[in-house]
Design an enzyme around this catalytic site. Structure first.
Site, PDB file in Angstrom:
ATOM      1  N   LYS A  77       1.012  -1.187  -0.024  1.00  0.00           N
ATOM      2  CA  LYS A  77       0.034  -0.004  -0.043  1.00  0.00           C
ATOM      3  C   LYS A  77       0.796   1.168  -0.098  1.00  0.00           C
ATOM      4  O   LYS A  77       1.957   1.177   0.455  1.00  0.00           O
ATOM      5  CB  LYS A  77      -0.866   0.213   1.143  1.00  0.00           C
ATOM      6  CG  LYS A  77      -1.804  -0.954   1.210  1.00  0.00           C
ATOM      7  CD  LYS A  77      -2.626  -0.972   2.625  1.00  0.00           C
ATOM      8  CE  LYS A  77      -3.595  -2.225   3.003  1.00  0.00           C
ATOM      9  NZ  LYS A  77      -4.103  -2.078   4.227  1.00  0.00           N
ATOM     10  N   ASP A 119       6.833  -6.374  -9.629  1.00  0.00           N
ATOM     11  CA  ASP A 119       6.814  -5.488 -10.897  1.00  0.00           C
ATOM     12  C   ASP A 119       6.379  -4.057 -10.192  1.00  0.00           C
ATOM     13  O   ASP A 119       6.923  -2.939 -10.538  1.00  0.00           O
ATOM     14  CB  ASP A 119       5.857  -6.018 -11.720  1.00  0.00           C
ATOM     15  CG  ASP A 119       4.426  -6.055 -11.428  1.00  0.00           C
ATOM     16  OD1 ASP A 119       4.224  -6.248 -10.167  1.00  0.00           O
ATOM     17  OD2 ASP A 119       3.430  -6.069 -12.056  1.00  0.00           O
ATOM     18  N   THR A 141       8.336 -12.612  -6.308  1.00  0.00           N
ATOM     19  CA  THR A 141       7.037 -12.716  -6.552  1.00  0.00           C
ATOM     20  C   THR A 141       6.597 -14.173  -6.664  1.00  0.00           C
ATOM     21  O   THR A 141       7.316 -14.871  -7.404  1.00  0.00           O
ATOM     22  CB  THR A 141       6.166 -11.956  -7.530  1.00  0.00           C
ATOM     23  OG1 THR A 141       4.877 -12.268  -7.765  1.00  0.00           O
ATOM     24  CG2 THR A 141       7.005 -11.888  -8.893  1.00  0.00           C
ATOM     25  N   ASP A 143       4.212 -14.852  -8.218  1.00  0.00           N
ATOM     26  CA  ASP A 143       3.581 -15.127  -9.383  1.00  0.00           C
ATOM     27  C   ASP A 143       4.252 -15.212 -11.018  1.00  0.00           C
ATOM     28  O   ASP A 143       3.838 -15.708 -11.725  1.00  0.00           O
ATOM     29  CB  ASP A 143       2.826 -13.533  -9.656  1.00  0.00           C
ATOM     30  CG  ASP A 143       2.008 -13.248  -8.721  1.00  0.00           C
ATOM     31  OD1 ASP A 143       1.281 -14.148  -8.041  1.00  0.00           O
ATOM     32  OD2 ASP A 143       1.689 -12.101  -8.560  1.00  0.00           O
ATOM     33  N   GLY A 186      -1.649 -15.714  -8.744  1.00  0.00           N
ATOM     34  CA  GLY A 186      -1.048 -15.609 -10.012  1.00  0.00           C
ATOM     35  C   GLY A 186      -1.068 -14.148 -10.657  1.00  0.00           C
ATOM     36  O   GLY A 186      -0.536 -13.868 -11.721  1.00  0.00           O
ATOM     37  N   ARG A 187      -2.023 -13.557 -10.054  1.00  0.00           N
ATOM     38  CA  ARG A 187      -2.586 -12.363 -10.822  1.00  0.00           C
ATOM     39  C   ARG A 187      -2.965 -12.761 -12.385  1.00  0.00           C
ATOM     40  O   ARG A 187      -3.519 -13.538 -12.388  1.00  0.00           O
ATOM     41  CB  ARG A 187      -1.801 -11.235 -10.706  1.00  0.00           C
ATOM     42  CG  ARG A 187      -1.451 -10.523  -9.204  1.00  0.00           C
ATOM     43  CD  ARG A 187      -0.843  -9.309  -9.153  1.00  0.00           C
ATOM     44  NE  ARG A 187      -1.846  -8.000  -9.529  1.00  0.00           N
ATOM     45  CZ  ARG A 187      -3.095  -8.011  -8.729  1.00  0.00           C
ATOM     46  NH1 ARG A 187      -2.952  -8.415  -7.536  1.00  0.00           N
ATOM     47  NH2 ARG A 187      -3.904  -7.171  -9.126  1.00  0.00           N
ATOM     48  N   GLN A 291      -0.567 -19.903  -0.167  1.00  0.00           N
ATOM     49  CA  GLN A 291       0.663 -20.109  -0.894  1.00  0.00           C
ATOM     50  C   GLN A 291       1.854 -19.082  -1.069  1.00  0.00           C
ATOM     51  O   GLN A 291       2.817 -19.190  -1.686  1.00  0.00           O
ATOM     52  CB  GLN A 291      -0.085 -19.755  -2.810  1.00  0.00           C
ATOM     53  CG  GLN A 291      -1.021 -20.742  -2.969  1.00  0.00           C
ATOM     54  CD  GLN A 291      -2.004 -20.312  -4.084  1.00  0.00           C
ATOM     55  OE1 GLN A 291      -1.619 -20.129  -5.272  1.00  0.00           O
ATOM     56  NE2 GLN A 291      -3.374 -19.481  -3.776  1.00  0.00           N
ATOM     57  N   ARG A 292       1.674 -17.974  -0.117  1.00  0.00           N
ATOM     58  CA  ARG A 292       2.767 -17.169   0.057  1.00  0.00           C
ATOM     59  C   ARG A 292       3.485 -17.353   1.361  1.00  0.00           C
ATOM     60  O   ARG A 292       4.327 -16.650   1.590  1.00  0.00           O
ATOM     61  CB  ARG A 292       2.111 -15.634   0.061  1.00  0.00           C
ATOM     62  CG  ARG A 292       1.664 -15.093  -1.220  1.00  0.00           C
ATOM     63  CD  ARG A 292       1.958 -13.654  -1.264  1.00  0.00           C
ATOM     64  NE  ARG A 292       1.822 -12.799  -0.488  1.00  0.00           N
ATOM     65  CZ  ARG A 292       0.699 -11.806  -0.489  1.00  0.00           C
ATOM     66  NH1 ARG A 292       0.082 -11.700  -1.569  1.00  0.00           N
ATOM     67  NH2 ARG A 292       0.868 -10.964   0.402  1.00  0.00           N
TER      68      ARG A 292
HETATM   69  O1  F6P Z   1       1.453 -10.774  -6.321  1.00  0.00           O
HETATM   70  C1  F6P Z   1       1.315 -11.735  -5.253  1.00  0.00           C
HETATM   71  C2  F6P Z   1       0.011 -11.885  -5.002  1.00  0.00           C
HETATM   72  O2  F6P Z   1      -0.208 -13.118  -3.789  1.00  0.00           O
HETATM   73  C3  F6P Z   1      -1.098 -12.247  -5.986  1.00  0.00           C
HETATM   74  O3  F6P Z   1      -0.898 -13.749  -6.388  1.00  0.00           O
HETATM   75  C4  F6P Z   1      -2.457 -12.027  -5.520  1.00  0.00           C
HETATM   76  O4  F6P Z   1      -3.318 -11.516  -6.362  1.00  0.00           O
HETATM   77  C5  F6P Z   1      -2.153 -10.809  -4.488  1.00  0.00           C
HETATM   78  O5  F6P Z   1      -0.557 -10.893  -4.261  1.00  0.00           O
HETATM   79  C6  F6P Z   1      -2.889 -10.719  -3.255  1.00  0.00           C
HETATM   80  O6  F6P Z   1      -2.562  -9.453  -2.569  1.00  0.00           O
HETATM   81  P1  F6P Z   1      -2.992  -9.181  -1.181  1.00  0.00           P
HETATM   82  O7  F6P Z   1      -1.765  -9.759  -0.261  1.00  0.00           O
HETATM   83  O8  F6P Z   1      -2.835  -7.661  -1.084  1.00  0.00           O
HETATM   84  O9  F6P Z   1      -4.151  -9.719  -0.989  1.00  0.00           O
END
Ligand code: F6P
Length: 365
Positions: A77, A119, A141, A143, A186-187, A291-292
């Protein structure tokens, strides 16, 4: 006086960020007279009063190689160009604090900045470089959507996580003769979906690069059943959309969040399949931020470590305005212009798509 380099993590987190931080500190410790400073919560650490900067030494990075997330914190943000401020009437707007921030960094005697981010973060890096900041980018990332590098770290860990969860869905799907839809992140890129669909042995893979026709998916499902028995695993990327309806996303209401919010296509797909006449039970799993999270797999630890060592060596060589990249077999660098020029998307005639088709995976396009 020690020479100073500042490190920060920007955008969404991913497994391997700490491995990069550790590698930068380890490599810097081999040189005389360098101090590594960590900036907390992306650039916010140098935008806040008092400043939020931490000294990173061998002690502080000990043990972080295996840790997910980032010890420095991060945010997707705001940022120096769109710093959120609350107006007197309670509403929010944003201001450009980039010049002031660059001055703060220079006044602190920081010679170089390493921005570990995707990016969006590297667009910020480029804009700061254009305004005179000595900055180097490191691509991260899950993604894998940066075209200048073969892989970003974090991606393979995400694929591993999804694959292990598809394996779990297969056992319950086959026991109940069900259709399972797994929605993955994966956007606008279908990399996580494509890799995990192949690795997990899925029947259908739906990605943004190949908009789908519901009838083709329905046909594939029916082929997976004989006399009512069978099961079907569908992996759908969050950015996927149907040929008839187009892309879906929501505007975020969070202050300073400018990304399109994706997610929800799995539910839409499930309802479309029911409307199209699929009579088998259908269940949906949305994997989301799992996934993250978690510890990076070995591949990502290695790639992240290579990126970190290279980034610090670029500081020594004063290779500013560049992002570290992996182009097999080399770890190299490219200008920010090239790094952010175009996204890395799945091509319909690519090797991996052909492999998937050869395995009978239906893309539904
Ligand atoms: O870019 C990484 C990602 O995990 C995308 O795959 C997903 O759309 C987005 O970030 C989610 O973002 P946030 O953490 O703001 O919900």
């Amino acid at each position: 006086m020690k020479r100073k380099v500042m490190v920060l993590t920007g955008g969404g987190d991913c497994p391997g960020l700490n491995a990069v931080i550790r590698a930068i500190v380890k490599r810097a410790s081999q040189e005389d007279n360098w101090e590594v400073l960590g900036c907390i919560d992306s650039f916010n650490g140098v935008l806040k009063t008092p400043l939020e900067l931490v000294t990173l030494d061998l002690n502080s990075v000990s043990g972080i190689l295996v840790k997910g997330g980032t010890i420095l914190g991060t945010t997707n943000k705001g940022g120096p160009f769109h710093y959120p401020i609350k107006n007197s009437d309670g509403s929010w707007s944003s201001i450009d604090r980039s010049e002031e921030m660059i001055k703060t960094i220079k006044d602190l005697g920081i010679e170089a900045v390493i921005n570990i981010g995707g990016d969006g973060s590297q667009r910020i890096s480029k804009a700061l470089y254009d305004r005179g900041l000595n900055i180097i980018g490191v691509p991260k990332t899950i993604d894998n959507d940066l075209s200048a590098t073969d892989f970003t770290f974090g991606f393979q860990t995400a694929v591993q996580t999804v694959t292990e969860d598809i394996d779990k869905l297969v056992t319950t799907a086959s026991s109940h003769n069900r259709v399972f839809i797994m929605e993955v992140m994966g956007r606008d890129a279908g990399w996580i979906a494509l890799h995990s669909a192949i690795a997990g042995g899925a029947d259908v893979c739906i990605i943004p690069e190949m908009p789908y026709n519901i009838e083709k998916i329905k046909d594939k499902i029916e082929k997976r059943y004989i006399n009512g028995r069978g099961f079907c695993i569908i992996v759908v990327a969050e950015g996927a959309y149907s040929q008839s309806k187009g892309k879906i996303y929501q505007e975020s209401k969070e202050i300073g969040y400018y990304n399109e919010k994706l997610g929800g296509i799995g539910n839409i797909l499930m309802n479309e399949l029911i409307d199209a006449g699929v009579k088998h039970d259908i269940r949906l799993t949305v994997l989301g931020h799992v996934q993250r999270g978690g510890t990076p797999i070995a591949y990502d630890r290695i790639l992240a470590s290579e990126f970190g060592v290279k980034a610090f060596e670029m500081v020594l060589e004063k290779k500013f305005g560049q992002m570290v990249v992996y182009r097999h077999p080399e770890i190299n660098s490219v200008s920010f212009d090239k790094a952010i020029k175009e996204p890395h998307l799945v091509e319909a005639n690519s090797r991996l798509v052909k492999t998937a088709m050869g395995l009978g995976i239906e893309f539904g396009n």
